[in-house]
Design a protein around this motif. Structure first.
Motif, short mmCIF file in Angstrom:
data_model
loop_
_atom_site.label_atom_id
_atom_site.label_comp_id
_atom_site.label_asym_id
_atom_site.label_seq_id
_atom_site.Cartn_x
_atom_site.Cartn_y
_atom_site.Cartn_z
N GLU A 5 0.84 -1.20 0.00
CA GLU A 5 0.00 0.00 0.00
C GLU A 5 0.88 1.25 0.00
O GLU A 5 0.60 2.22 -0.72
CB GLU A 5 -0.93 0.00 1.21
CG GLU A 5 -2.01 -1.05 1.13
CD GLU A 5 -2.78 -1.23 2.42
OE1 GLU A 5 -3.95 -1.62 2.33
OE2 GLU A 5 -2.22 -0.98 3.52
N LEU A 6 1.94 1.23 0.79
CA LEU A 6 2.86 2.36 0.81
C LEU A 6 3.53 2.53 -0.55
O LEU A 6 3.68 3.66 -1.03
CB LEU A 6 3.91 2.18 1.91
CG LEU A 6 4.94 3.30 2.04
CD1 LEU A 6 4.27 4.65 2.28
CD2 LEU A 6 5.93 2.97 3.16
N ASP A 7 3.91 1.44 -1.18
CA ASP A 7 4.51 1.51 -2.51
C ASP A 7 3.56 2.16 -3.50
O ASP A 7 3.98 2.98 -4.32
CB ASP A 7 4.91 0.11 -2.98
CG ASP A 7 5.63 0.13 -4.30
OD1 ASP A 7 6.70 0.80 -4.38
OD2 ASP A 7 5.14 -0.49 -5.26
N ARG A 8 2.29 1.83 -3.42
CA ARG A 8 1.28 2.45 -4.30
C ARG A 8 1.19 3.95 -4.04
O ARG A 8 1.10 4.74 -4.96
CB ARG A 8 -0.07 1.77 -4.10
CG ARG A 8 -1.23 2.38 -4.84
CD ARG A 8 -1.13 2.45 -6.34
NE ARG A 8 -0.76 1.18 -6.92
CZ ARG A 8 -0.18 1.06 -8.10
NH1 ARG A 8 0.12 2.12 -8.81
NH2 ARG A 8 0.13 -0.12 -8.58
N ILE A 9 1.24 4.33 -2.78
CA ILE A 9 1.20 5.76 -2.43
C ILE A 9 2.41 6.47 -3.02
O ILE A 9 2.28 7.57 -3.58
CB ILE A 9 1.15 5.94 -0.89
CG1 ILE A 9 -0.21 5.46 -0.36
CG2 ILE A 9 1.41 7.39 -0.50
CD1 ILE A 9 -0.27 5.33 1.16
N SER A 63 -2.69 10.78 2.04
CA SER A 63 -2.66 9.32 2.14
C SER A 63 -2.36 8.82 3.55
O SER A 63 -2.28 7.62 3.77
CB SER A 63 -1.61 8.76 1.18
OG SER A 63 -1.90 9.14 -0.14
N GLY A 64 -2.13 9.71 4.50
CA GLY A 64 -1.88 9.31 5.87
C GLY A 64 -0.46 8.89 6.18
O GLY A 64 -0.20 8.24 7.19
N VAL A 65 0.48 9.27 5.31
CA VAL A 65 1.89 8.93 5.54
C VAL A 65 2.53 9.93 6.50
O VAL A 65 3.30 9.55 7.38
CB VAL A 65 2.67 8.89 4.20
CG1 VAL A 65 4.16 8.70 4.44
CG2 VAL A 65 2.12 7.80 3.30
N ILE A 66 2.21 11.20 6.33
CA ILE A 66 2.75 12.24 7.20
C ILE A 66 1.63 13.15 7.68
O ILE A 66 0.52 13.14 7.12
CB ILE A 66 3.82 13.12 6.51
CG1 ILE A 66 3.21 13.93 5.36
CG2 ILE A 66 5.02 12.31 6.07
CD1 ILE A 66 4.09 15.03 4.81
N LEU A 100 5.17 4.77 11.28
CA LEU A 100 6.14 4.39 12.31
C LEU A 100 5.92 2.94 12.74
O LEU A 100 6.89 2.21 12.97
CB LEU A 100 6.05 5.34 13.51
CG LEU A 100 6.49 6.78 13.22
CD1 LEU A 100 6.20 7.66 14.42
CD2 LEU A 100 7.95 6.84 12.84
N SER A 101 4.69 2.50 12.82
CA SER A 101 4.40 1.11 13.16
C SER A 101 4.86 0.18 12.04
O SER A 101 5.41 -0.90 12.29
CB SER A 101 2.91 0.91 13.39
OG SER A 101 2.50 1.58 14.53
N LEU A 102 4.61 0.59 10.81
CA LEU A 102 5.01 -0.23 9.66
C LEU A 102 6.51 -0.47 9.68
O LEU A 102 6.99 -1.57 9.40
CB LEU A 102 4.58 0.46 8.36
CG LEU A 102 4.88 -0.28 7.06
CD1 LEU A 102 4.09 -1.59 6.99
CD2 LEU A 102 4.53 0.60 5.86
N TYR A 103 7.26 0.54 10.01
CA TYR A 103 8.73 0.44 10.06
C TYR A 103 9.24 0.08 11.46
O TYR A 103 10.43 0.18 11.73
CB TYR A 103 9.37 1.74 9.59
CG TYR A 103 9.37 1.89 8.09
CD1 TYR A 103 10.40 1.38 7.33
CD2 TYR A 103 8.32 2.53 7.44
CE1 TYR A 103 10.39 1.49 5.95
CE2 TYR A 103 8.31 2.64 6.06
CZ TYR A 103 9.35 2.13 5.32
OH TYR A 103 9.34 2.26 3.96
N ARG A 104 8.32 -0.32 12.33
CA ARG A 104 8.64 -0.73 13.69
C ARG A 104 9.46 0.33 14.46
O ARG A 104 10.49 0.03 15.05
CB ARG A 104 9.34 -2.08 13.71
CG ARG A 104 8.43 -3.21 13.26
CD ARG A 104 9.12 -4.52 13.19
NE ARG A 104 8.33 -5.69 12.98
CZ ARG A 104 7.44 -5.91 12.03
NH1 ARG A 104 7.13 -4.98 11.19
NH2 ARG A 104 6.81 -7.06 11.90
#
Length: 106
Positions: A5-9, A63-66, A100-104
Motif C-alpha cells: 500500500e505504501l509503494d502504491r502511495i 494518504s496518511g503517511v505524514i 512508524l508502526s510499519l517500520y517498527r
C-alpha cells in the motif's frame, strides 16, 4: 498499512524517486530523534526543490503517511498547528503512527 500500500502511495505521488527519498529522510530524522522536519531542511537534505517537497508532502498527507504542521513565525513562542497562517507559516512534516508502526519505530 502494508508495504505494498505504501509503494502504491509512493507511485501515486507522480514523483516516486522524490517520495522515496523524502520517506527515507523522515525515517532517518526520526531515528536521530527529530520528529519534525521543516520543508527547507527536507529539500536541503535530499537535494530537491521546495516545490517538489511540497507536492510530495501534500500527497503523503492525503494518504496518511505524514502530518503537516505549520509553525507560526509571528507567534512569540513556537506554536505548531494543522492550520496554515499564510505566508507567516512554515510547514513541518512528521511521520504518522501508521508509518512508524510499519517500520517498527513506535
Amino acid at each position: 498499512m502494508t508495504f505494498l500500500e505504501l509503494d502504491r502511495i509512493l507511485k501515486d505521488t507522480g514523483r516516486n524517486g522524490y517520495a522515496a527519498s523524502m520517506l527515507a529522510c523522515l525515517l532517518d530524522a526520526f531515528d536521530s530523534g527529530e520528529t519534525l522536519l521543516g520543508k527547507e531542511k527536507v529539500a536541503s537534505i535530499i537535494g530537491i526543490t521546495n516545490t517538489n517537497v511540497a507536492a510530495v508532502a501534500r500527497r503523503f498527507a492525503e494518504s496518511g503517511v505524514i502530518e503537516i504542521l505549520y509553525c507560526d513565525k509571528r507567534a512569540e513562542h513556537l506554536t505548531y498547528s494543522t492550520i496554515s497562517n499564510g505566508r507567516w507559516s512554515t510547514p513541518y512534516y512528521q511521520l504518522t503512527s501508521v508509518i512508524l508502526s510499519l517500520y517498527r519505530r513506535t
